[in-house]
Design a protein around this motif. Structure first.
Motif, short mmCIF file in Angstrom:
data_model
loop_
_atom_site.label_atom_id
_atom_site.label_comp_id
_atom_site.label_asym_id
_atom_site.label_seq_id
_atom_site.Cartn_x
_atom_site.Cartn_y
_atom_site.Cartn_z
N HIS A 146 -6.63 31.59 58.27
CA HIS A 146 -5.55 32.04 58.42
C HIS A 146 -5.69 33.30 59.18
O HIS A 146 -4.62 34.45 58.58
CB HIS A 146 -5.78 32.86 56.90
CG HIS A 146 -6.45 32.14 55.88
ND1 HIS A 146 -5.96 30.76 55.44
CD2 HIS A 146 -7.68 31.94 55.07
CE1 HIS A 146 -6.56 29.79 54.60
NE2 HIS A 146 -7.15 30.66 54.08
N SER A 147 -6.25 33.28 60.31
CA SER A 147 -5.78 34.36 61.68
C SER A 147 -5.99 35.54 61.11
O SER A 147 -5.69 36.58 61.33
CB SER A 147 -4.65 34.47 61.80
OG SER A 147 -3.71 33.54 62.55
N ALA A 148 -7.39 35.44 60.47
CA ALA A 148 -8.11 36.97 59.36
C ALA A 148 -8.84 37.96 60.67
O ALA A 148 -9.48 38.10 60.36
CB ALA A 148 -8.86 36.48 59.03
N GLY A 149 -9.25 36.93 61.81
CA GLY A 149 -9.86 37.77 62.98
C GLY A 149 -9.37 39.22 63.16
O GLY A 149 -10.22 40.08 63.41
N LEU A 150 -8.34 39.23 63.68
CA LEU A 150 -7.71 41.08 63.73
C LEU A 150 -7.46 41.40 62.45
O LEU A 150 -7.43 42.95 63.13
CB LEU A 150 -6.33 40.51 64.77
CG LEU A 150 -6.85 39.51 65.88
CD1 LEU A 150 -5.13 39.63 67.01
CD2 LEU A 150 -7.53 40.45 67.12
N ARG A 151 -7.93 41.14 61.82
CA ARG A 151 -7.16 42.44 60.72
C ARG A 151 -8.41 42.53 59.89
O ARG A 151 -8.52 42.98 58.61
CB ARG A 151 -5.71 42.39 59.60
CG ARG A 151 -6.47 40.35 59.57
CD ARG A 151 -4.57 39.93 58.79
NE ARG A 151 -4.39 39.04 58.41
CZ ARG A 151 -4.52 37.94 57.72
NH1 ARG A 151 -5.19 38.57 56.71
NH2 ARG A 151 -4.70 36.50 57.45
#
Length: 227
Positions: free
Chosen positions: A127-132
């Motif tokens: 879920h593209s969680a890496g940057l947040r």
């Protein structure tokens, strides 16, 4: 809507007051293991700090919740955790433990975890969680290095006071700093689990969490803690 305790909303959860437009709010998700000790303390201390600075947090667009990677579904927080919250004047009432679900990560604009292992578990969900996704102490370290003047100023003419835009900018700035501002040692980014420990250890963890949250809340709101 998922049933209370598994989904985004449940008894005692201020996300029931969330705007229908998801872009009109900024969701902060605190993650630990069981969602009965560390993340409940962090969630409720975070809400309490926002209330001290802003008053009615339902109008500011910043929504705070929590879940556990092995969440004790439907469980109350540990009694010692509730005692720690009472020590700080925060409200432990109505809390319900939750298992971390995909939907929580998808809807979160910022995920703050107790440990590096929790951070890795959240990021592994996709879920593209890496940057947040950061550990709480990691995010503390990063936001203290960000010049507040580079963030959007609060704007009282906006319904959310301009805090949603400011919060999103803060997360982006912290993510950009992550590779440059490293922890002095891996343990410095950890909040250790007090589960089963005496109240004295719970209180030390509560103090640790409270101190880590203070500059985070100040950076999010532009308002320092009351003297």
């Amino acid at each position: 809507m998922p049933p209370p305790g598994r989904g985004i909303a449940g008894p005692g959860d201020d996300t029931r007051s969330a705007p229908a437009d998801p872009t009109a709010c900024f969701r902060i998700l605190h993650v630990s293991t069981g969602n009965v000790c560390r993340s409940p303390i962090t969630e409720r201390l975070h809400r309490h700090a926002l209330e001290e600075r802003l008053g009615d947090v339902r109008r500011c667009g910043l929504l705070v919740e929590s879940a556990g990677t092995w969440g004790h579904e439907g469980a109350p927080m540990e009694a010692h955790a509730a005692t720690v919250l009472a020590d700080y004047g925060a409200d432990p009432a109505g809390f319900i433990g939750r298992e971390l679900l995909d939907e929580h990560v998808i809807r979160a604009d910022l995920v703050l975890t107790a440990t590096r292992d929790h951070r890795a578990q959240v990021i592994s969900m996709g879920h593209s969680a890496g940057l947040r996704t950061f550990t709480l102490k990691e995010f503390n370290r990063l936001v203290r290095a960000i010049d507040p003047a580079t963030l959007p100023a609060p704007d009282l003419d906006l319904p959310d006071g301009g805090l949603v835009e400011r919060a999103r900018a803060l997360v982006g700035a912290a993510a950009a700093l992550r590779g440059w501002l490293l922890a002095p040692n891996p343990e410095s980014d950890e909040v250790y689990d007090p589960y089963g420990a005496p109240i004295t250890f719970f209180r030390s963890i509560g103090d640790e969490i409270n101190r880590a949250l203070d500059p985070v809340v100040t950076a999010l709101t532009g308002v320092p803690a009351p003297a």
